[in-house]
Write a protein that holds these residues in place. Structure first.
Motif, mmCIF file in Angstrom:
data_model
loop_
_atom_site.group_PDB
_atom_site.id
_atom_site.type_symbol
_atom_site.label_atom_id
_atom_site.label_comp_id
_atom_site.label_asym_id
_atom_site.label_seq_id
_atom_site.Cartn_x
_atom_site.Cartn_y
_atom_site.Cartn_z
ATOM 1 N N ASP A 125 -13.371 2.146 -0.809
ATOM 2 C CA ASP A 125 -15.022 1.762 -0.485
ATOM 3 C C ASP A 125 -15.471 2.051 -0.245
ATOM 4 O OD1 ASP A 125 -12.553 -0.483 0.288
ATOM 5 O OD2 ASP A 125 -12.673 -0.053 2.665
ATOM 6 N N ALA B 32 -15.842 -6.059 -5.929
ATOM 7 C CA ALA B 32 -16.044 -7.278 -4.569
ATOM 8 C C ALA B 32 -16.730 -6.821 -4.099
ATOM 9 C CB ALA B 32 -14.381 -6.752 -3.724
ATOM 10 N N LEU C 282 -8.805 -9.769 -7.179
ATOM 11 C CA LEU C 282 -9.194 -9.000 -7.444
ATOM 12 C C LEU C 282 -8.566 -9.321 -9.130
ATOM 13 C CD1 LEU C 282 -9.339 -6.571 -6.779
ATOM 14 C CD2 LEU C 282 -6.922 -5.598 -7.653
ATOM 15 N N SER D 159 -11.838 -1.181 -8.125
ATOM 16 C CA SER D 159 -10.916 -0.974 -8.019
ATOM 17 C C SER D 159 -10.404 -0.542 -9.357
ATOM 18 C CB SER D 159 -10.068 -2.390 -7.516
ATOM 19 O OG SER D 159 -10.558 -2.806 -5.788
ATOM 20 N N PHE E 107 -8.228 1.547 -4.592
ATOM 21 C CA PHE E 107 -9.088 0.690 -3.903
ATOM 22 C C PHE E 107 -9.950 1.931 -3.065
ATOM 23 C CE2 PHE E 107 -5.961 -2.012 -4.395
ATOM 24 C CZ PHE E 107 -7.277 -3.779 -4.479
ATOM 25 N N ARG F 26 -0.454 -5.754 0.769
ATOM 26 C CA ARG F 26 -1.540 -5.989 0.551
ATOM 27 C C ARG F 26 -2.003 -7.093 -0.818
ATOM 28 N NH1 ARG F 26 -3.700 -4.308 4.373
ATOM 29 N NH2 ARG F 26 -3.604 -2.208 4.902
ATOM 30 N N GLN G 17 1.134 -1.499 0.279
ATOM 31 C CA GLN G 17 0.086 -0.244 0.195
ATOM 32 C C GLN G 17 0.955 0.904 -0.177
ATOM 33 O OE1 GLN G 17 -2.659 -0.013 2.585
ATOM 34 N NE2 GLN G 17 -2.994 2.167 2.875
ATOM 35 N N THR H 104 -16.195 -2.615 -2.384
ATOM 36 C CA THR H 104 -14.820 -2.207 -2.437
ATOM 37 C C THR H 104 -15.077 -2.004 -4.278
ATOM 38 O OG1 THR H 104 -13.819 -2.986 -1.266
ATOM 39 C CG2 THR H 104 -12.589 -2.422 -2.363
ATOM 40 N N TYR I 272 -2.982 -10.482 -0.268
ATOM 41 C CA TYR I 272 -4.103 -10.789 -0.454
ATOM 42 C C TYR I 272 -5.551 -9.914 -0.777
ATOM 43 C CZ TYR I 272 -5.740 -7.651 3.024
ATOM 44 O OH TYR I 272 -6.480 -6.169 4.010
ATOM 45 N N LEU I 273 -5.181 -9.096 -1.282
ATOM 46 C CA LEU I 273 -6.109 -8.117 -2.171
ATOM 47 C C LEU I 273 -6.174 -8.719 -3.356
ATOM 48 C CD1 LEU I 273 -6.338 -4.585 -0.013
ATOM 49 C CD2 LEU I 273 -7.743 -6.828 -0.127
#
Length: 287
Positions: free
Chosen positions: A123, A96, A86, A112, A121, A79, A60, A110, A81-82
C-alpha cells in the motif's frame, strides 16, 4: 482526494512504470521479509503497509508490516476477496485503483507482485507518491504556513458567521419580548442571518479546498459554483435590504423615493448580471 485521483489517472502509465522498475530492482521481494521489508520502505517513502498472501490457500501468510510496527492480528486471515478482484498482468504486477485505506485512513494505491505462490501486497500513500514523482509540488514549511493561515481565516469567518446569526436571533428576540416589532426589527435580523450564512458557506469552501482537501487542480467549475452560491446569498440579503428601504421611504420619506429607485435599479442589474453568469456557465458546460 478527488484531485489526487485525477492526477494519478492522468499519469497512470508513468507511475506504474516507475513502481515496476523500482520493485524489479529489489526482486525477489519475499527475500526481504526477514528484515520486515526494510529496504522496500527505504526505496518507497510513500510505502505504508506490506503483507503477503498465498495464492493457493488465499490466506495472509505474513503480518501487516508497517514502517515502524508489525501487526500480527491480520495473519492467517482469508483474503479471497482480494484475489478475486486482482488482475495480474503478464509481468506479474497488479495495480488497484486509488482508495481510502482502512488501515491508515490515507488515500492509497495497492501494488501487487506475484512471486511463485506468494503475492506481495504493498500500500503506497498516493499523495507522497505523486510528490515523489514531481506531479505535485509541496514545500512543507510554506505549505504548513499557508495551511495554518487558511485554517485560521476559515474558522475565524465561521466564528463571525455564528456571531452574525446570534446577533440576528438575539436582536429579534429582545425586540419581540419588548413588543417593539417593526419593519426594521423583522428585516434586519433576516439580513444579518443571511450574511452570516454567506460567510459560513465561504469559510466552509476555504477549509475544504485549502485545508482538508487541498486542491492541486484548478477546477473552474468548482470556483464558479462557489462564486455563484456566495453571490446568490449576497443578492438575497441585498434584495431584502432594498425591500426594507422601499417600505421605509414609502411610509416616512415619500419625497426620497428616487433613492429607492436607484437602489432597485442597482439590485436589478446585479440580478441580470448573475443570470448572465449562470447562463454562460451552463452553455460552456454543454460544449
Amino acid at each position: 482526494m478527488r484531485e489526487y485521483i485525477e492526477i494519478y489517472n492522468q499519469h497512470k502509465e508513468k507511475i506504474e512504470v516507475f513502481i515496476e522498475e523500482s520493485i524489479e530492482n529489489l526482486a525477489p521481494l519475499c527475500n526481504h521479509s526477514e528484515n520486515n521489508f526494510k529496504l522496500l520502505f527505504n526505496t518507497f517513502p510513500s510505502l505504508e503497509l506490506v503483507y503477503v498472501v498465498n495464492s493457493i490457500t488465499k490466506e495472509q501468510t505474513s503480518a501487516n508490516i508497517y514502517k515502524y510496527k508489525v501487526d500480527e492480528s491480520e495473519k492467517d486471515k482469508d483474503r479471497t476477496y482480494l484475489l478475486e478482484r486482482l488482475e495480474i498482468k503478464d509481468n506479474d504486477f497488479a495495480f488497484a485503483q486509488p482508495y481510502q485505506s482502512s488501515a491508515t485512513s490515507n488515500l492509497c494505491i495497492t501494488v501487487s507482485k506475484k512471486e511463485g505462490q506468494n503475492i506481495v501486497f504493498m500500500d503506497l500513500r498516493l499523495e507522497m507518491l505523486l510528490e515523489r514523482l514531481g506531479l505535485i509540488e509541496k514545500d512543507k514549511i510554506f505549505s504548513n504556513v499557508v495551511k495554518a493561515f487558511y485554517m485560521f481565516a476559515g474558522y475565524f469567518m465561521m466564528f463571525l458567521s455564528g456571531v452574525a446569526i446570534f446577533y440576528a436571533g438575539s436582536d429579534f428576540l429582545s425586540n419581540f419580548l419588548a413588543s417593539k416589532l417593526s419593519i426594521d426589527t423583522i428585516f434586519k435580523p433576516i439580513i444579518a442571518a443571511t450574511l452570516g450564512l454567506a460567510i459560513f458557506d465561504l469559510s466552509k469552501t476555504i477549509l475544504e479546498q485549502e485545508v482538508y482537501f487541498k486542491s492541486y487542480i484548478k477546477d473552474s467549475k468548482i470556483e464558479i459554483k462557489t462564486l455563484t452560491k456566495f453571490l446568490v446569498t449576497i443578492l438575497i440579503a441585498l434584495s431584502i435590504e432594498t425591500l426594507m428601504v422601499v417600505f421605509k421611504i414609502a411610509i416616512e420619506n415619500y419625497d426620497k423615493m428616487i433613492n429607492a429607485l436607484y437602489l432597485m435599479i442597482g439590485t436589478s442589474t446585479f440580478i441580470i448580471s448573475l443570470s448572465v453568469l449562470i447562463y454562460m456557465t451552463k452553455k460552456s458546460k454543454e460544449k
